[in-house]
Scaffold this active site. Structure first.
Site, PDB file in Angstrom:
ATOM      1  CB  SER A  45      -0.929  -0.047   1.211  1.00 10.84           C
ATOM      2  OG  SER A  45      -1.976   0.854   1.069  1.00 10.84           O
ATOM      3  NE  ARG A  74      -8.668   2.042  10.687  1.00  6.16           N
ATOM      4  CZ  ARG A  74      -7.571   1.514  10.149  1.00  6.16           C
ATOM      5  NH1 ARG A  74      -6.949   2.169   9.187  1.00  6.16           N
ATOM      6  NH2 ARG A  74      -7.112   0.374  10.559  1.00  6.16           N
ATOM      7  CG  ASP A  98      -6.018  -3.934  -3.657  1.00  3.51           C
ATOM      8  OD1 ASP A  98      -6.812  -2.988  -3.516  1.00  3.51           O
ATOM      9  OD2 ASP A  98      -4.825  -3.858  -3.309  1.00  3.51           O
ATOM     10  CG  HIS A 140      -5.561  -2.373  -0.051  1.00  2.00           C
ATOM     11  ND1 HIS A 140      -4.559  -2.390  -0.997  1.00  2.00           N
ATOM     12  CD2 HIS A 140      -5.130  -1.554   0.940  1.00  2.00           C
ATOM     13  CE1 HIS A 140      -3.573  -1.607  -0.590  1.00  2.00           C
ATOM     14  NE2 HIS A 140      -3.882  -1.098   0.579  1.00  2.00           N
ATOM     15  CG  ASP A 141      -7.001  -4.820   5.156  1.00  2.00           C
ATOM     16  OD1 ASP A 141      -6.116  -3.969   4.920  1.00  2.00           O
ATOM     17  OD2 ASP A 141      -7.840  -4.713   6.066  1.00  2.00           O
TER      18      ASP A 141
END
Lengths: 403, 200
Positions: free
Chosen positions: A160, A230, A335, A368-369
Site C-alpha cells: 500500500s 477510518r 483489491d 486490499h487488506d
C-alpha cells in the site's frame, strides 16, 4: 469527546537527526526524529538488511506487541524467526514514517514558537507541519539506514503506502536497493483514491472538536471525524465478497452507544444493528485512540501527491532508467483500492526501463487488506523472491543462524 | 527438461541476456541461469505457473506475447525465445517482429503442420487431422495460426530475417535426422526449431 482517551506517552526507540531533512516543498525540517525497531542481527558484511515500509496507519512495530494498543505487530505473520521474512537470516528495520504519530517527527511533535509577547513556548506543529511527500519519508528513512551503518539495503518491502515508499526508494536511491518488493500499490494515486482521502479529510474537518486543527488547546480530539474517516477507509480495504463472508446481513443486539461513531444507535430502533455496522464502529473507535488527526491529514496528502512520472513528463519509467534493482511487484485480484491495473503500470514502466522484474497477481477475495492476511501463495512469493535475490546478491543461504 | 529445451539452451551463448516468452514452470530460464550464467527472464500467461516460478526465485512476469512485448526496449536482450507457441498467438508476424526488435536473435520452435501424417489424414479422411502433436479438435484448439516449415521460411524471407540455425525435431524434442533438406524436414519433422537474426 469525553469518552476518548488520548494515548499515554510511550518511550519509542528513536534516532535524532539535528540537520533534519530537506523536503520536496522547499523547506528544511530540523531536527528530525525517527522512531524505529529492528529485528534479527546485521551480518558482519552488513549485507542482510531489509527495510520494511509501513502503510498509512501502520507503525514501526512490525513483529512485536504494539505498546500503545497492546495488539500484536501488524505483520507478525510475515516477519520473524522462520517466517517468510526470516529474522534468523535477515536484519529487519522498520521505522515510523515522517509525519506519523508513533514517535517520528510529525504534526503532533512539539516545536518552539515565539508568541506576540516575545515569549517562547512549545506547542505541537498541528496544521503548520510542512507538507511532506512519500519521497520525504524515504529521505528520512535513508538517514536512519545510514546511521545504522548500512550502505546498501538487501531489500525494501512494503504494501500500500509502504509500496509507494519502496518505489520511491528504488527511484531515488537506486544504488542502495538491491531488491524491491512493492505490494498492492500504485505508481501514482488515482483520482478515485484521492477522492476517498478527501472524504476522510472532510469528515475530520467537520468535527466540532477539530478547532481548525488546534484541538490540543481544548484537550479534546476530533474523534468522531477521525472515526468516520477510518470507517470509510476501512471499507476500501476490504471487498464485497469479504464483507459478505464476514458479516452478511446478520444483526446483533446494540445495547450501548459505540465510542467514536457518528450517531450511536440512532437507527437501532429495535435494539439491533447490522454486524457490519458494529464492526466498522469498533474499527473507528479503536483507531482514534492510537492515531492523530493532523497526522492522518499529512500522510493522506503525501499519498495524494505520489506520482512517479511527475518529473518525467508522466513517464513512470523515467526514474528507473539504468536501474540494477531486482523488482517483484505483487497485487491481489480483489483489491479495488490498488487494483491489478495499477501494478501493471508499474510492471510496464519497469519493463520499459529494462529492469529485472517479477510480477504476480495473487488470487484472493480479501481485497486490499489481503497483503496483511493469510495468503499462502503470497508467502511463497515472498520467500522465493527473497531467496532468489539473496543468491544473486551472494548472501550465504543462512547468514546468521548459529552466529 | 525437455530435449528441445536442451537444444535451445545449446544455441545460447553463456553469460548473455535471455527473455523466454511463455516460460512455463521456468525450467529453461532456471537452467540458463544455473548452468550458463545467463541473465534469463520469463513472461508467462498462466498465473499459477508465474507464482510457482517466482516462488522459485525466478524473474517472471505475468503477460503474453501479443500484448506485452511492445513495452520492452530495443535490443534489451541477446536472445528472445518462443517455444511451441507461435501457432497460438494472435499475430505471429508481429510477435516475430517484436522478438527481433527486442533481441539480437529470436529462437522459435513450433509444431510443423506439413508433417506427412497431417497431409495423409486430411487427404484420406477429409477431416481435420488429429495426431499426437495436433490433438485438440478444431473448435477447441488454441492453435489458431498453424504453419509448415516452408511457410515459416517464406515469412522469414519476406520480412528479411536471416536463418542462423534450423533443425527438425520430433515430438519428444530430440533432433530429427532431416538436416540437409528443408523439403524432407517439412515432410518428416514433427516440430521445427529456428534461430533467426536481423538482416538476410
Amino acid at each position: 469527546m469525553d469518552q476518548t482517551v488520548i494515548p499515554s506517552t510511550v518511550d519509542h526507540t528513536r534516532a535524532v537527526f539535528p540537520e533534519g531533512v530537506a523536503l520536496d516543498c522547499g523547506s528544511v525540517l530540523a531536527p528530525v526524529e525517527i522512531a524505529y525497531r529492528t529485528y534479527g542481527t546485521l551480518s558482519p558484511e552488513r549485507n542482510n538488511a531489509i527495510l520494511i515500509c509501513h502503510a498509512l496507519t501502520g507503525d514501526q512495530y512490525v513483529a512485536e506487541t504494539q505498546p500503545v494498543t497492546g495488539k500484536p505487530g501488524w505483520w507478525g505473520r510475515m516477519v520473524g524467526p522462520g517466517k517468510p521474512i526470516d529474522t534468523d537470516r535477515f536484519f529487519v528495520i522498520c521505522s515510523n514514517v515522517l509525519g506519523g504519530c508513533m514517535g517520528s517527527t510529525g504534526p503532533r511533535s512539539l516545536r518552539t514558537v515565539t508568541g506576540e509577547n516575545g515569549v517562547s513556548r512549545e506547542e505541537p506543529w498541528g496544521t503548520d507541519f510542512p507538507p511532506i511527500t512519500i519521497r520525504d519519508m524515504v529521505r528520512a528513512q535513508r538517514l536512519l539506514v545510514k546511521q545504522l551503518g548500512i550502505d546498501r539495503l538487501f531489500a525494501v518491502i512494503g504494501g500500500s503506502m509502504g509500496g509507494m515508499q519502496v518505489l520511491e526508494w528504488a527511484a531515488t536511491y537506486p544504488d542502495m536497493v538491491f531488491a524491491a518488493m512493492p505490494i498492492a500499490t500504485a505508481p501514482f494515486h488515482s483520482a478515485q483514491n484521492i477522492a476517498f482521502n478527501e472524504v476522510s479529510r472532510q469528515a475530520i474537518f467537520a468535527d466540532p472538536d477539530w478547532h481548525g486543527g488546534r484541538y490540543w488547546e481544548t484537550g479534546a480530539i476530533p474523534a468522531r471525524g477521525l472515526a468516520v474517516a477510518r470507517m470509510m477507509a476501512h471499507i476500501t480495504y476490504l471487498s464485497e465478497e469479504a464483507l459478505t463472508r464476514k458479516f452478511g446481513r446478520r444483526v446483533r443486539r446494540c445495547d450501548e452507544p459505540v465510542a467514536g461513531s457518528a450517531s450511536p444507535g440512532a437507527l437501532s430502533t429495535f435494539g439491533e444493528i447490522f454486524e457490519v455496522e458494529s464492526y466498522l464502529r469498533h474499527q473507528g473507535s479503536t483507531f482514534v485512540r492510537r492515531f492523530d488527526a493532523n497526522s492522518y491529514l499529512t500522510i493522506t496528502r503525501a499519498m495524494d501527491w505520489m506520482d512517479l512520472g511527475m518529473e518525467h513528463d508522466g513517464d513512470c519509467a523515467g526514474p528507473f532508467r539504468e536501474t540494477r534493482t531486482r523488482f517483484c511487484v505483487v497485487c491481489f485480484s480483489s483489491d479495488w483500492l490498488f487494483p491489478t491495473s495499477q501494478s501493471r503500470i508499474i510492471v510496464r514502466a519497469l519493463t520499459r526501463a529494462a529492469a529485472n522484474v517479477s510480477f504476480v497477481e495473487i488470487e484472493s477475495d480479501k481485497g486490499h487488506d489481503a497483503f496483511l492476511l493469510d495468503e499462502p501463495d503470497f508467502d511463497r512469493t515472498v520467500v522465493g523472491f527473497l531467496s532468489g535475490a539473496a543468491e544473486h546478491a551472494g548472501l550465504s543461504p543462512r547468514t546468521l543462524k548459529g552466529h | 527438461m525437455r530435449l528441445d529445451q536442451r537444444l535451445i539452451a545449446k544455441m545460447i551463448t553463456p553469460g548473455t541476456r535471455v527473455l523466454d516468452i511463455g516460460s512455463g514452470d521456468g525450467t529453461l530460464i532456471d537452467h540458463l541461469f544455473r548452468t550458463r550464467e545467463c541473465d534469463a527472464r520469463g513472461i508467462e500467461i498462466d498465473m499459477g505457473e508465474v507464482t510457482r516460478s517466482v516462488a522459485h526465485g525466478l524473474p517472471v512476469v505475468h503477460g503474453d506475447a501479443d500484448h506485452d512485448l511492445a513495452h520492452y526496449p530495443d535490443n534489451s536482450f541477446d536472445y528472445v525465445v518462443l517455444q511451441r507457441t507461435l501457432q497460438a498467438v494472435e499475430r505471429p508476424r508481429e510477435v516475430l517482429r517484436q522478438m527481433l526488435r527486442i533481441g539480437r536473435y529470436a529462437i522459435v520452435s513450433f509444431p510443423n503442420f506439413g508433417h506427412w501424417e497431417m497431409r495423409l489424414k486430411l487427404l484420406f479422411s477429409g477431416r481435420m487431422p488429429n495426431t499426437a502433436v495436433w490433438h485438440t479438435p478444431w473448435y477447441a484448439t488454441p492453435n489458431i495460426h498453424p504453419c509448415t516449415i516452408r511457410d515459416f521460411l517464406a515469412l522469414c524471407d519476406e520480412d528479411g530475417y536471416r536463418v542462423h540455425e534450423w533443425m527438425a525435431i520430433d515430438e519428444e524434442g530430440d533432433r530429427a535426422p532431416w538436416r540437409r533438406s528443408i523439403r524432407l524436414a517439412n515432410l518428416f519433422g514433427e516440430q521445427a526449431l529456428f534461430r533467426l537474426g536481423k538482416g538476410r
